[in-house]
Design a protein around this motif. Structure first.
Motif, PDB file in Angstrom:
ATOM      1  N   LYS A  59      12.537  -3.256  10.950  1.00 46.40           N
ATOM      2  CA  LYS A  59      11.944  -2.241  11.811  1.00 46.40           C
ATOM      3  C   LYS A  59      10.430  -2.461  11.887  1.00 46.40           C
ATOM      4  N   GLN A  60       9.934  -2.569  13.072  1.00 44.10           N
ATOM      5  CA  GLN A  60       8.501  -2.800  13.267  1.00 44.10           C
ATOM      6  C   GLN A  60       7.937  -1.655  14.082  1.00 44.10           C
ATOM      7  N   GLN A  61       6.873  -1.087  13.583  1.00 42.96           N
ATOM      8  CA  GLN A  61       6.311   0.066  14.284  1.00 42.96           C
ATOM      9  C   GLN A  61       4.812  -0.070  14.489  1.00 42.96           C
ATOM     10  N   VAL A  62       4.378   0.605  15.487  1.00 47.69           N
ATOM     11  CA  VAL A  62       2.958   0.599  15.841  1.00 47.69           C
ATOM     12  C   VAL A  62       2.461   2.029  15.739  1.00 47.69           C
ATOM     13  N   ARG A  63       1.279   2.180  15.220  1.00 47.64           N
ATOM     14  CA  ARG A  63       0.681   3.513  15.251  1.00 47.64           C
ATOM     15  C   ARG A  63      -0.097   3.641  16.544  1.00 47.64           C
ATOM     16  N   LEU A  64       0.464   4.413  17.409  1.00 46.95           N
ATOM     17  CA  LEU A  64      -0.146   4.525  18.743  1.00 46.95           C
ATOM     18  C   LEU A  64      -0.948   5.813  18.841  1.00 46.95           C
ATOM     19  N   PHE A  65      -2.199   5.662  19.064  1.00 45.44           N
ATOM     20  CA  PHE A  65      -3.088   6.815  19.129  1.00 45.44           C
ATOM     21  C   PHE A  65      -3.448   7.115  20.572  1.00 45.44           C
ATOM     22  N   GLN A  66      -3.241   8.325  20.925  1.00 45.34           N
ATOM     23  CA  GLN A  66      -3.678   8.751  22.246  1.00 45.34           C
ATOM     24  C   GLN A  66      -5.172   8.980  22.164  1.00 45.34           C
ATOM     25  N   GLY A  67      -5.880   8.296  22.949  1.00 46.71           N
ATOM     26  CA  GLY A  67      -7.309   8.504  22.849  1.00 46.71           C
ATOM     27  C   GLY A  67      -8.097   7.694  23.846  1.00 46.71           C
ATOM     28  N   ASP A  68      -9.332   8.002  23.881  1.00 46.26           N
ATOM     29  CA  ASP A  68     -10.220   7.369  24.837  1.00 46.26           C
ATOM     30  C   ASP A  68     -11.398   6.797  24.071  1.00 46.26           C
ATOM     31  N   LEU A  69     -11.635   5.550  24.280  1.00 49.71           N
ATOM     32  CA  LEU A  69     -12.720   4.905  23.542  1.00 49.71           C
ATOM     33  C   LEU A  69     -14.072   5.531  23.838  1.00 49.71           C
ATOM     34  N   LYS A  70     -14.167   6.196  24.958  1.00 45.47           N
ATOM     35  CA  LYS A  70     -15.445   6.824  25.275  1.00 45.47           C
ATOM     36  C   LYS A  70     -15.674   8.081  24.430  1.00 45.47           C
ATOM     37  N   LYS A  71     -14.611   8.555  23.832  1.00 49.84           N
ATOM     38  CA  LYS A  71     -14.752   9.736  22.979  1.00 49.84           C
ATOM     39  C   LYS A  71     -14.895   9.278  21.536  1.00 49.84           C
ATOM     40  N   ARG A  72     -16.061   9.493  21.034  1.00 49.12           N
ATOM     41  CA  ARG A  72     -16.323   9.017  19.677  1.00 49.12           C
ATOM     42  C   ARG A  72     -15.336   9.597  18.668  1.00 49.12           C
ATOM     43  N   GLU A  73     -15.025  10.876  18.863  1.00 48.95           N
ATOM     44  CA  GLU A  73     -14.134  11.514  17.883  1.00 48.95           C
ATOM     45  C   GLU A  73     -12.748  10.881  17.892  1.00 48.95           C
ATOM     46  N   ASP A  74     -12.323  10.387  19.051  1.00 46.26           N
ATOM     47  CA  ASP A  74     -11.028   9.715  19.114  1.00 46.26           C
ATOM     48  C   ASP A  74     -11.041   8.445  18.269  1.00 46.26           C
ATOM     49  N   VAL A  75     -12.108   7.726  18.411  1.00 42.34           N
ATOM     50  CA  VAL A  75     -12.217   6.463  17.681  1.00 42.34           C
ATOM     51  C   VAL A  75     -12.363   6.741  16.182  1.00 42.34           C
ATOM     52  N   GLU A  76     -13.235   7.684  15.877  1.00 43.92           N
ATOM     53  CA  GLU A  76     -13.469   8.034  14.467  1.00 43.92           C
ATOM     54  C   GLU A  76     -12.174   8.411  13.767  1.00 43.92           C
ATOM     55  N   SER A  77     -11.365   9.173  14.460  1.00 44.62           N
ATOM     56  CA  SER A  77     -10.174   9.708  13.798  1.00 44.62           C
ATOM     57  C   SER A  77      -9.221   8.591  13.363  1.00 44.62           C
ATOM     58  N   ILE A  78      -9.229   7.509  14.081  1.00 42.89           N
ATOM     59  CA  ILE A  78      -8.341   6.405  13.689  1.00 42.89           C
ATOM     60  C   ILE A  78      -8.855   5.753  12.410  1.00 42.89           C
ATOM     61  N   PHE A  79     -10.148   5.516  12.407  1.00 45.86           N
ATOM     62  CA  PHE A  79     -10.725   4.913  11.199  1.00 45.86           C
ATOM     63  C   PHE A  79     -10.527   5.832  10.000  1.00 45.86           C
ATOM     64  N   THR A  80     -10.758   7.110  10.226  1.00 49.06           N
ATOM     65  CA  THR A  80     -10.602   8.078   9.138  1.00 49.06           C
ATOM     66  C   THR A  80      -9.156   8.119   8.669  1.00 49.06           C
ATOM     67  N   TYR A  81      -8.268   8.064   9.617  1.00 48.38           N
ATOM     68  CA  TYR A  81      -6.854   8.105   9.250  1.00 48.38           C
ATOM     69  C   TYR A  81      -6.520   6.971   8.283  1.00 48.38           C
ATOM     70  N   PHE A  82      -6.969   5.785   8.613  1.00 49.70           N
ATOM     71  CA  PHE A  82      -6.616   4.649   7.758  1.00 49.70           C
ATOM     72  C   PHE A  82      -7.353   4.672   6.417  1.00 49.70           C
ATOM     73  N   GLU A  83      -8.414   5.433   6.350  1.00 47.56           N
ATOM     74  CA  GLU A  83      -9.091   5.578   5.055  1.00 47.56           C
ATOM     75  C   GLU A  83      -8.397   6.608   4.169  1.00 47.56           C
ATOM     76  N   GLN A  84      -7.735   7.530   4.832  1.00 50.90           N
ATOM     77  CA  GLN A  84      -7.140   8.622   4.055  1.00 50.90           C
ATOM     78  C   GLN A  84      -5.631   8.489   3.905  1.00 50.90           C
ATOM     79  N   ASN A  85      -5.039   7.566   4.646  1.00 50.02           N
ATOM     80  CA  ASN A  85      -3.588   7.445   4.625  1.00 50.02           C
ATOM     81  C   ASN A  85      -3.184   5.994   4.416  1.00 50.02           C
ATOM     82  N   GLU A  86      -1.913   5.808   4.534  1.00 48.46           N
ATOM     83  CA  GLU A  86      -1.357   4.471   4.348  1.00 48.46           C
ATOM     84  C   GLU A  86      -1.818   3.950   2.982  1.00 48.46           C
TER      85      GLU A  86
END
Ligand SMILES: O=c1ccn([C@@H]2O[C@H](COP(=O)(O)OP(=O)(O)O[C@H]3O[C@H](CO)[C@@H](O)[C@H](O)[C@H]3O)[C@@H](O)[C@H]2O)c(=O)[nH]1
Length: 670
Positions: A59-86
Motif C-alpha cells: 500500500k502506497q499513500q501520499v499525504r495530500l495537503f489542500q493548500g496554496d503556496l501563496k498562503k504562508r500558513e498553508d506551507v508552514e503547516s506542512i512543515f510543522t506537521y512533519f516535525e510533530q508527526n510521523e
C-alpha cells in the motif's frame, strides 16, 4: 534508515503526478503533496497511489495537503506537521513543480505569474530555511534558453527570456544561485530544465488532458484523433532552418522526466556535482532526450499511433517560437545518472495489450449507470461510456490505446485541495537527504486567488427528418407511419453513430465523444458531467456492495489475486482506482456545459469541512473515515474538473511581444 520526507508542490498536476509516482515506486520516500487543484485534480493522487500500490505490491499513500503556496500558513503547516508527526524528522526536501506555465497568458497576467512563480516560490524557500530544510529540486524549463546560439543546447548556453513566464524561470534560477551562495553549507539545489514533456503513464490513468483547446502540439493531436474538433490543424511555419522547415523540439516522455527528479534527489547529497559551481551548491541540468523532432514528424508519429488521418495547413510562424530546442543531456547523464528509455512510440500511443480479463466483470460489478439524455442507460467503463441496455461492456480483449498530450512544467500554484494519505511509515531504506539546522526568520505574504474558467461548448445533432406526402385522406395514416418510422430511424441512427464514435474513443483510451450526455440537465448533465460524477460518487462513497463501510480505497498486495479479493471487499473503490482514463471523460466541453467555475472548485465550506475533519491530512484510521466523508464532497465537486496540467492560453503572442519589449531585459541588470 527511515525514508526521507519529501514535499512535491504541484504534485497532482501532469508532471507532478508522474514524479510522485516515481517517488512512491522507489519506496524510499514518504511523499507529501501540496496542490490547489487549479490546474490539476486530487483524483490524480488517488490514481498514483493505486498504480504505485499495484506495482510495488504494498500500500502506497501520499499525504495530500489542500493548500496554496501563496498562503504562508498553508506551507508552514506542512512543515510543522512533519516535525510533530510521523517520525518527527521534518521534511527533508522539496521538489517545487507548481507554477503557472503558459507563455501567452504570462504576458496578459504578469502579476499572477510573478506572484505565483516568484513570490510564492521565495516564500517557500523562506519557510524551508526556517524549518531547516535545505534540499531543493526546482522545475525550470528549456524556455530559459530563448533562441539558443547552439543546438543541442548545453547548460552553459546563455539564459534568455522572451516572456514573463520565461523571466520567472530565469529569475528564479538566479535567485537560487544567490541563496545557495549565501549559505553554501546549507542549501543543495538542482534546477531541472525540462524540454517538452509528453506522454503519460502507460496505464493511461494519469496524464495530461488540458482544458479547452490545447495550445501545445501533442495534446492537440491526441484530442483531434478522438474526434474533438478544433478546426483545421495548423502548422506554424515551414520555413525554419530545420530538416523539414518546421520547428524542432525535444519531446521527452514524462515518465523519463519524472525519473530525472529521482536522479536529482539522489545527487543532491553529492558534493562533487557542485565542484564547478559555487561557492553555493546550486546547479542546473537539462532534462531532454537529445533528439529533436519536427512538427511534421510528430504529426506522422501520431498518425501512425492513432490511425487518424490528420489534415493540416501550413500557416505563418507563431510569434515566440524558436526553430530548434533540443537538449544536450550529457551533463545530466554524467552527473545525475539520468537517462531516457522511452521514445516516440511510447509518447504517441500506448497499446494496452494487458487489458485485463477482469475488466468486464469489474465494470459489471460496479454497476454504475445513469440515463443519458436520450434515455439510454449508460455505464461508464474504461475509456468510454457503454450502452448498458445492450450489455455491451468492454471486451477483455479491447486494447486500449491511450493517447496522451504533453507540455511542460507544473501542476499549478493556484491551489490544491482535498486531503489524503495515511500514515504508514517504513524504515527499510536509505534516506538520501539530510537536514541542516538554521533559525532564519520568516515573512508573510499576501496573495490572490484564481479559479479556472470552465469552457462552455455544446454540440448538437439532428439526424431525423420528416417528410409529408402530397396526398391527404388515407395518407394521414401513412404519414403517421412514416413519422414514427423516421423518428425511430433517426433515433436509431443517432445511437449507432454514438456507438461508433464511442467505440473509437474507447479504443483511444479517451473520453466518449458523445454530444448527448451532457446536453441534458437531467441525470446525465449537471455538475457531475453526467455519469462520471455519479460514478465518482459511487466509488468514493466508502460503501461497498453490501452496504458496509470501506475505510480504505486501495490495497493491493498481489496483482494476481487483487481482483477477486477486492471485488468482494472493496469493489467500488477498486473499480475507480483501476479504471483507466476516466479522467478523459471529464474534458469534453459538453460535460462542462452544466458546470460553472464554482462547481469546479471546492467551496469554502467544503475546504473548512475537509480541514476540520482531518487537519490537512488523513493521519489515522479514525480521521481517515472522517476525511473520506469530506473527500467525497470534494470528489463530487471536482470530478468533472480533472484538469491534468491544464494549459492556459498561449495565444496573443503579439501582446506578449509588446510586453516583452516594454519590459526590457531585466536580467541585463543582474
Ligand atoms: O497547433 C499547433 C501547436 C504547436 N505547433 C508547433 O509545435 C511546436 C511545439 O509547440 P508546443 O507544443 O506549443 O511547445 P513549445 O512551444 O515548444 O513550448 C513548450 O515547451 C517549452 C520548453 O521547450 C516550454 O517553455 C513551454 O511552456 C511549452 O509550452 C512549435 O513549433 C509550435 O509552433 C504547431 O505547429 N501547431
Amino acid at each position: 534508515m527511515a525514508r526521507s520526507n519529501v514535499l512535491v508542490t504541484g504534485g497532482s498536476g501532469y508532471i507532478g503526478s508522474h514524479v510522485v509516482l516515481q517517488l512512491l515506486l522507489s519506496k524510499r520516500y514518504n511523499v507529501a503533496v501540496i496542490d490547489n487543484s487549479a490546474n490539476s485534480h486530487p483524483e490524480s493522487i488517488k490514481r498514483v497511489e493505486a498504480i504505485a500500490s499495484e506495482e510495488t505490491g504494498e500500500k502506497q499513500q501520499v499525504r495530500l495537503f489542500q493548500g496554496d503556496l501563496k498562503k504562508r500558513e498553508d506551507v508552514e503547516s506542512i512543515f510543522t506537521y512533519f516535525e510533530q508527526n510521523e517520525d518527527k524528522q521534518g521534511l527533508n526536501g522539496v521538489i517545487h513543480i507548481a507554477a503557472l506555465k503558459a507563455v501567452g497568458e504570462s504576458a496578459e497576467k504578469p502579476v499572477d505569474y510573478y506572484l505565483n512563480n516568484i513570490a510564492a516560490s521565495i516564500q517557500l524557500l523562506d519557510v524551508m530555511r526556517q524549518h531547516n530544510c535545505f534540499n531543493f529540486v526546482y522545475s525550470s524549463s528549456a524556455t530559459v534558453y530563448g533562441e539558443p546560439p547552439k543546438v543541442p543546447i548545453p547548460e552553459e548556453s546563455p539564459l534568455q527570456h522572451e516572456s514573463p513566464y520565461a523571466r520567472t524561470k530565469v529569475f528564479f534560477e538566479y535567485m537560487l544561485k544567490d541563496i545557495a551562495n549565501a549559505q553554501p553549507d546549507k542549501w543543495r539545489i538542482i534546477s531541472l530544465r525540462y524540454f517538452n514533456p509528453a506522454g503519460a503513464h502507460p496505464s493511461g490513468r494519469i496524464g495530461e488532458d488540458p482544458l479547452g483547446k490545447p495550445n501545445n502540439l501533442l495534446p492537440l493531436l491526441a484530442q483531434i484523433s478522438v474526434g474533438r474538433s478544433y478546426g483545421q490543424l495548423k502548422v506554424f511555419g515551414n520555413d525554419y532552418p530545420t530538416y523539414d522547415g518546421t520547428c524542432v523540439r525535444d519531446y521527452i516522455h514524462v515518465m523519463d522526466l519524472a525519473a530525472g527528479h529521482m536522479n536529482a534527489l539522489d545527487a543532491l547529497p553529492k558534493d562533487d556535482i557542485f565542484h564547478d559551481v559555487g561557492p553555493g551548491k546550486a546547479k542546473a541540468y537539462n532534462l531532454g532526450t537529445g533528439q529533436g523532432q519536427s512538427v511534421l514528424t510528430m504529426i506522422e508519429s501520431m498518425r501512425k499511433a492513432s490511425g487518424f488521418d490528420y489534415q493540416y495547413q501550413i500557416v505563418d510562424r507563431r510569434p515566440g517560437d524558436v526553430p530548434n530546442l533540443t537538449a544536450d543531456p550529457a551533463l545530466a547523464q554524467k552527473e545525475l545518472g539520468f537517462k531516457t528509455i522511452r521514445g516516440l512510440e511510447e509518447i504517441g500511443a500506448y497499446k494496452d495489450t494487458s487489458a485485463d480479463t477482469s475488466n468486464t466483470q469489474r465494470i459489471q460489478h460496479r454497476d454504475i449507470w445513469y440515463k443519458g439524455s436520450d434515455g439510454a442507460s449508460v455505464v461508464l467503463s474504461n475509456g468510454g461510456a457503454q450502452d448498458y441496455s445492450t450489455g455491451n461492456v468492454p471486451s477483455a480483449t479491447d486494447g486500449r490505446t491511450v493517447m496522451n498530450g504533453l507540455p511542460t512544467s507544473t501542476g499549478g500554484v493556484y491551489g490544491i485541495q482535498e486531503v489524503g494519505g495515511g500514515s504508514s511509515r517504513h524504515s527499510d531504506s536509505a534516506s538520501s537527504m539530510h537536514r541542516n539546522n538554521s533559525n532564519d526568520k520568516t515573512q508573510t505574504q499576501t496573495h490572490n486567488t484564481y479559479a479556472p474558467h470552465a469552457s462552455s461548448e455544446s454540440s448538437t445533432s439532428s439526424d431525423s427528418n420528416l417528410s409529408a406526402g402530397p396526398i391527404v385522406g388515407i395518407v394521414v395514416g401513412v404519414l403517421a407511419f412514416i413519422f414514427f418510422a423516421l423518428l425511430f430511424f433517426g433515433k436509431y441512427r443517432r445511437r449507432v453513430n454514438r456507438r461508433r464514435v464511442n467505440a473509437y474513443a474507447r479504443s483511444q483510451g479517451m473520453a466518449r465523444a458523445q454530444p448527448s450526455y451532457g446536453d441534458s440537465s437531467g441525470a446525465g448533465g449537471g455538475v457531475g458531467g453526467g455519469g462520471v460524477m455519479m460514478s465518482q460518487t459511487a466509488f468514493n462513497d466508502g460503501i461497498n456492495e453490501d452496504g458496509a463501510t470501506t475505510p480504505t480505497p486501495l490495497l493491493s498486495a498481489n496483482n494476481n489475486n487483487n481482483n477477486a479479493t477486492l471485488k468482494s471487499q472493496h469493489s467500488r473503490s477498486y473499480s475507480e482506482a483501476t479504471n483507466s482514463s476516466t479522467f478523459h471523460h471529464l474534458h469534453y466541453p459538453h460535460l462542462r456545459k452544466e458546470s460553472n467555475t464554482s462547481s469546479l472548485m471546492p467551496s469554502e465550506t467544503e475546504k473548512s469541512n475537509s480541514i476540520a475533519a482531518a487537519p490537512w491530512f488523513r493521519g489515522s484510521s479514525t480521521s481517515a473515515s472522517n476525511a473520506n466523508t469530506s473527500d467525497d464532497s470534494h470528489s463530487r465537486n471536482h470530478s468533472e474538473a480533472l484538469m491534468f496540467g491544464m494549459s492556459r492560453s498561449d495565444s496573443d503572442t503579439s501582446r506578449f511581444r509588446k510586453a516583452r519589449n516594454s519590459f526590457g531585459s531585466p536580467l541585463d541588470m543582474l
